[in-house]
Design a protein around this motif. Structure first.
Motif, mmCIF file in Angstrom:
data_model
loop_
_atom_site.group_PDB
_atom_site.id
_atom_site.type_symbol
_atom_site.label_atom_id
_atom_site.label_comp_id
_atom_site.label_asym_id
_atom_site.label_seq_id
_atom_site.Cartn_x
_atom_site.Cartn_y
_atom_site.Cartn_z
ATOM 1 N N GLU A 133 50.159 33.891 30.981
ATOM 2 C CA GLU A 133 50.236 35.259 31.520
ATOM 3 C C GLU A 133 48.841 35.844 31.727
ATOM 4 O O GLU A 133 48.569 36.514 32.736
ATOM 5 C CB GLU A 133 51.031 36.150 30.571
ATOM 6 N N ALA A 134 47.950 35.584 30.768
ATOM 7 C CA ALA A 134 46.582 36.095 30.882
ATOM 8 C C ALA A 134 45.885 35.489 32.090
ATOM 9 O O ALA A 134 45.144 36.174 32.817
ATOM 10 C CB ALA A 134 45.807 35.801 29.604
ATOM 11 N N ARG A 135 46.097 34.190 32.323
ATOM 12 C CA ARG A 135 45.465 33.532 33.472
ATOM 13 C C ARG A 135 45.999 34.110 34.792
ATOM 14 O O ARG A 135 45.238 34.306 35.756
ATOM 15 C CB ARG A 135 45.717 32.018 33.416
ATOM 16 N N GLU A 136 47.302 34.384 34.853
ATOM 17 C CA GLU A 136 47.877 34.958 36.077
ATOM 18 C C GLU A 136 47.245 36.310 36.396
ATOM 19 O O GLU A 136 46.901 36.610 37.541
ATOM 20 C CB GLU A 136 49.391 35.102 35.923
ATOM 21 N N ARG A 137 47.063 37.113 35.361
ATOM 22 C CA ARG A 137 46.462 38.431 35.585
ATOM 23 C C ARG A 137 44.993 38.298 35.955
ATOM 24 O O ARG A 137 44.482 39.037 36.797
ATOM 25 C CB ARG A 137 46.634 39.298 34.341
ATOM 26 N N ALA A 138 44.304 37.368 35.343
ATOM 27 C CA ALA A 138 42.891 37.160 35.647
ATOM 28 C C ALA A 138 42.722 36.692 37.102
ATOM 29 O O ALA A 138 41.800 37.122 37.809
ATOM 30 C CB ALA A 138 42.292 36.159 34.680
ATOM 31 N N ARG A 139 43.604 35.794 37.562
ATOM 32 C CA ARG A 139 43.525 35.310 38.945
ATOM 33 C C ARG A 139 43.778 36.465 39.930
ATOM 34 O O ARG A 139 43.132 36.551 40.984
ATOM 35 C CB ARG A 139 44.525 34.182 39.163
ATOM 36 N N ALA A 140 44.726 37.343 39.584
ATOM 37 C CA ALA A 140 45.005 38.495 40.453
ATOM 38 C C ALA A 140 43.794 39.418 40.531
ATOM 39 O O ALA A 140 43.451 39.944 41.601
ATOM 40 C CB ALA A 140 46.222 39.257 39.928
ATOM 41 N N LEU A 141 43.134 39.605 39.406
ATOM 42 C CA LEU A 141 41.919 40.432 39.384
ATOM 43 C C LEU A 141 40.809 39.784 40.206
ATOM 44 O O LEU A 141 40.047 40.464 40.893
ATOM 45 C CB LEU A 141 41.457 40.658 37.948
ATOM 46 N N ARG A 142 40.708 38.441 40.132
ATOM 47 C CA ARG A 142 39.697 37.723 40.908
ATOM 48 C C ARG A 142 39.907 37.941 42.402
ATOM 49 O O ARG A 142 38.944 38.119 43.174
ATOM 50 C CB ARG A 142 39.749 36.230 40.571
ATOM 51 N N VAL A 143 41.157 37.964 42.837
ATOM 52 C CA VAL A 143 41.453 38.214 44.253
ATOM 53 C C VAL A 143 40.948 39.596 44.667
ATOM 54 O O VAL A 143 40.350 39.773 45.726
ATOM 55 C CB VAL A 143 42.970 38.086 44.517
ATOM 56 N N GLN A 144 41.197 40.606 43.795
ATOM 57 C CA GLN A 144 40.714 41.948 44.094
ATOM 58 C C GLN A 144 39.195 41.982 44.221
ATOM 59 O O GLN A 144 38.641 42.597 45.136
ATOM 60 C CB GLN A 144 41.157 42.930 42.991
ATOM 61 N N VAL A 145 38.516 41.296 43.288
ATOM 62 C CA VAL A 145 37.047 41.281 43.308
ATOM 63 C C VAL A 145 36.543 40.610 44.571
ATOM 64 O O VAL A 145 35.598 41.087 45.221
ATOM 65 C CB VAL A 145 36.501 40.578 42.042
ATOM 66 N N ASP A 146 37.156 39.480 44.936
ATOM 67 C CA ASP A 146 36.731 38.753 46.134
ATOM 68 C C ASP A 146 36.936 39.587 47.399
ATOM 69 O O ASP A 146 36.262 39.365 48.415
ATOM 70 C CB ASP A 146 37.509 37.440 46.257
ATOM 71 N N GLN A 147 37.878 40.550 47.350
ATOM 72 C CA GLN A 147 38.123 41.433 48.501
ATOM 73 C C GLN A 147 37.227 42.668 48.489
ATOM 74 O O GLN A 147 37.375 43.570 49.305
ATOM 75 C CB GLN A 147 39.594 41.871 48.507
ATOM 76 N N GLY A 148 36.277 42.686 47.536
ATOM 77 C CA GLY A 148 35.325 43.784 47.487
ATOM 78 C C GLY A 148 35.747 44.960 46.633
ATOM 79 O O GLY A 148 35.074 46.000 46.626
ATOM 80 N N GLU A 149 36.848 44.826 45.921
ATOM 81 C CA GLU A 149 37.323 45.913 45.080
ATOM 82 C C GLU A 149 36.654 45.866 43.708
ATOM 83 O O GLU A 149 36.066 44.854 43.312
ATOM 84 C CB GLU A 149 38.843 45.847 44.932
ATOM 85 N N ASP A 150 36.802 46.993 42.984
ATOM 86 C CA ASP A 150 36.242 47.099 41.632
ATOM 87 C C ASP A 150 37.380 47.545 40.713
ATOM 88 O O ASP A 150 37.545 48.741 40.443
ATOM 89 C CB ASP A 150 35.098 48.112 41.621
ATOM 90 N N PRO A 151 38.213 46.616 40.231
ATOM 91 C CA PRO A 151 39.425 46.978 39.477
ATOM 92 C C PRO A 151 39.155 47.781 38.214
ATOM 93 O O PRO A 151 39.973 48.609 37.812
ATOM 94 C CB PRO A 151 40.071 45.630 39.158
ATOM 95 N N SER A 152 38.012 47.573 37.579
ATOM 96 C CA SER A 152 37.709 48.316 36.359
ATOM 97 C C SER A 152 37.563 49.800 36.652
ATOM 98 O O SER A 152 38.110 50.658 35.944
ATOM 99 C CB SER A 152 36.425 47.784 35.717
ATOM 100 N N GLN A 153 36.839 50.139 37.733
ATOM 101 C CA GLN A 153 36.648 51.540 38.090
ATOM 102 C C GLN A 153 37.929 52.163 38.618
ATOM 103 O O GLN A 153 38.210 53.345 38.392
ATOM 104 C CB GLN A 153 35.538 51.667 39.146
ATOM 105 N N GLU A 154 38.729 51.366 39.328
ATOM 106 C CA GLU A 154 40.002 51.871 39.822
ATOM 107 C C GLU A 154 40.931 52.221 38.660
ATOM 108 O O GLU A 154 41.608 53.253 38.679
ATOM 109 C CB GLU A 154 40.656 50.841 40.733
#
Length: 395
Positions: free
Chosen positions: A69-90
């Motif tokens: 489950e942790a890996r699935e969430r990490a991969r989803a976050l990686r996609v956001q980062v690669d698209q130029g997003e900043d999930p931590s600030q969001e």
């Protein structure tokens, strides 16, 4: 301590406390790691760099979740980062975003108190406390949509009047939110209010005669003269209660002027410093007689409190109930006397614009709601037009 290994549920459970914080990085998903604090707390987190090179770490959750489950969430976050997003600030923005309770506080202080009268503010506070706060206080302003508003209205269907008033306040709050850039759309615009039966009641000439006779017979002459003055002027109850002698000009004449200060006015008239109301000879005569006969005269108030002459009369509910009951007019409200004044004027041939001016209405549409035409007046209009059209044949 900082190292890498292929995380599994077993080796995550086996991580021990060392007396200091340390991280163990996953070799399968870049950035995923387990953080172990010196107190022994363990949690999954994801490390990344933003497009401009800043380092971020965002918590995924406790190690009670599985590594998969942790890996699935990490991969989803990686996609956001690669698209130029900043999930931590969001996420931080979502956590600090204003709630409906924040919106209510801002609306009350910045809009209601500077622009509304005390009684309207008190009503807003009651609606928020009883109906809106329990449902919306903890919700984020940006998250309340059409579905939530419709749910509120549905749950209040047994009290449509309260539902509509709560709905109106909620809509004003969202309008305030849009003006302050807290959100872009007012969800109330897509929701309908409950239909309410408009209570339209006005006195006939015979009923007005009975009411005035009942006033003359009542023991509370302060209340009786207030009711009579309301019939004669169509004024609002609150305006009459707070009327002062100093606001009456030319009282010795047949047509004095009543100057109503802005603090005693309602609605759009608040924009005027003073609203001038011309009084009829009958109203002037009532005031002159009352000035001589008032049982508790006051140098300031026209209708003083019988117990405290230095203060205005606070209420006439008991006397009003007694007066209308004696006249067999139990269904008549005090505000209906204002409707009656407008109806008497219109049926007497006065134009709507002039009647609206006497009542202090800014919009003639408001006056139309007050002005009830009798059958005789309507028949007279029909007969007059019929005779006029009939005369065209002889031309």
């Amino acid at each position: 301590m900082s190292n890498k290994l292929k995380l599994t549920n077993t080796n995550v459970r086996a991580l021990v406390t060392t007396g200091q914080d340390y991280k163990v990085w996953d070799t399968e998903v870049s950035g995923l790691h387990v953080r172990v604090t010196k107190a022994g707390s363990k949690s999954f987190a994801f490390f990344y760099r933003t497009a401009d090179g800043r380092q971020r770490s965002i918590r995924i959750g406790k190690t009670t979740m599985t590594v998969t489950e942790a890996r699935e969430r990490a991969r989803a976050l990686r996609v956001q980062v690669d698209q130029g997003e900043d999930p931590s600030q969001e996420r931080k923005g979502r956590l600090t975003a204003p709630t409906m309770a924040d919106l209510w506080d801002a609306y009350l202080e910045q809009h209601a108190k500077p622009n509304k009268k005390p009684r309207s503010i008190a009503e807003d506070e009651r609606l928020w406390r009883m109906h809106l706060s329990p449902r919306f206080a903890k919700e984020k302003v940006a998250n309340v949509g059409v579905a939530e508003v419709r749910t509120m209205m549905s749950k209040m269907r047994d009290t449509p009047g309260a539902a509509n008033r709560s709905f109106a306040l909620l809509s004003m709050m969202f309008t305030f939110a849009i003006q302050n850039e807290w959100r872009e759309i007012n969800p109330c615009r897509a929701v309908k209010k409950y239909p309410e039966n408009q209570i339209e009641r006005y006195l006939s000439a015979e009923e007005a005669e009975r009411l005035l006779a009942s006033c003359d017979a009542d023991e509370n002459q302060t209340a009786a003269r207030i009711v009579e003055f309301l019939v004669l002027t169509g004024a609002r109850k609150s305006e009459v209660f707070s009327m002062e002698w100093q606001h009456l000009q030319g009282l010795s004449s047949d047509t004095p002027t009543w100057l109503i200060p802005s603090g005693q006015q309602k609605g759009e008239r608040l924009k005027r410093k003073v609203f001038s109301r011309q009084l009829s000879p009958e109203a002037a005569d009532l005031l002159r007689r009352w000035k001589r006969e008032c049982p508790t005269p006051s140098v300031r108030y026209v209708f003083p409190s019988p117990r405290k002459p230095d203060q205005p009369v606070p209420c006439i509910k008991g006397a009003w109930d007694r007066i209308r009951r004696r006249a067999n007019l139990n269904d008549v409200r005090i505000h209906d006397l204002r409707h009656s004044f407008a109806s008497f004027a219109v049926n007497n041939g006065e134009p709507l614009y002039a009647v609206g001016g006497a009542l202090g209405h800014k919009d003639v549409k408001t006056t139309q709601r007050y002005a009830h035409l009798t059958d005789e007046t309507v028949r007279g209009v029909a007969s007059g037009v019929g005779a006029l059209v009939g005369s065209f044949r002889g031309r």
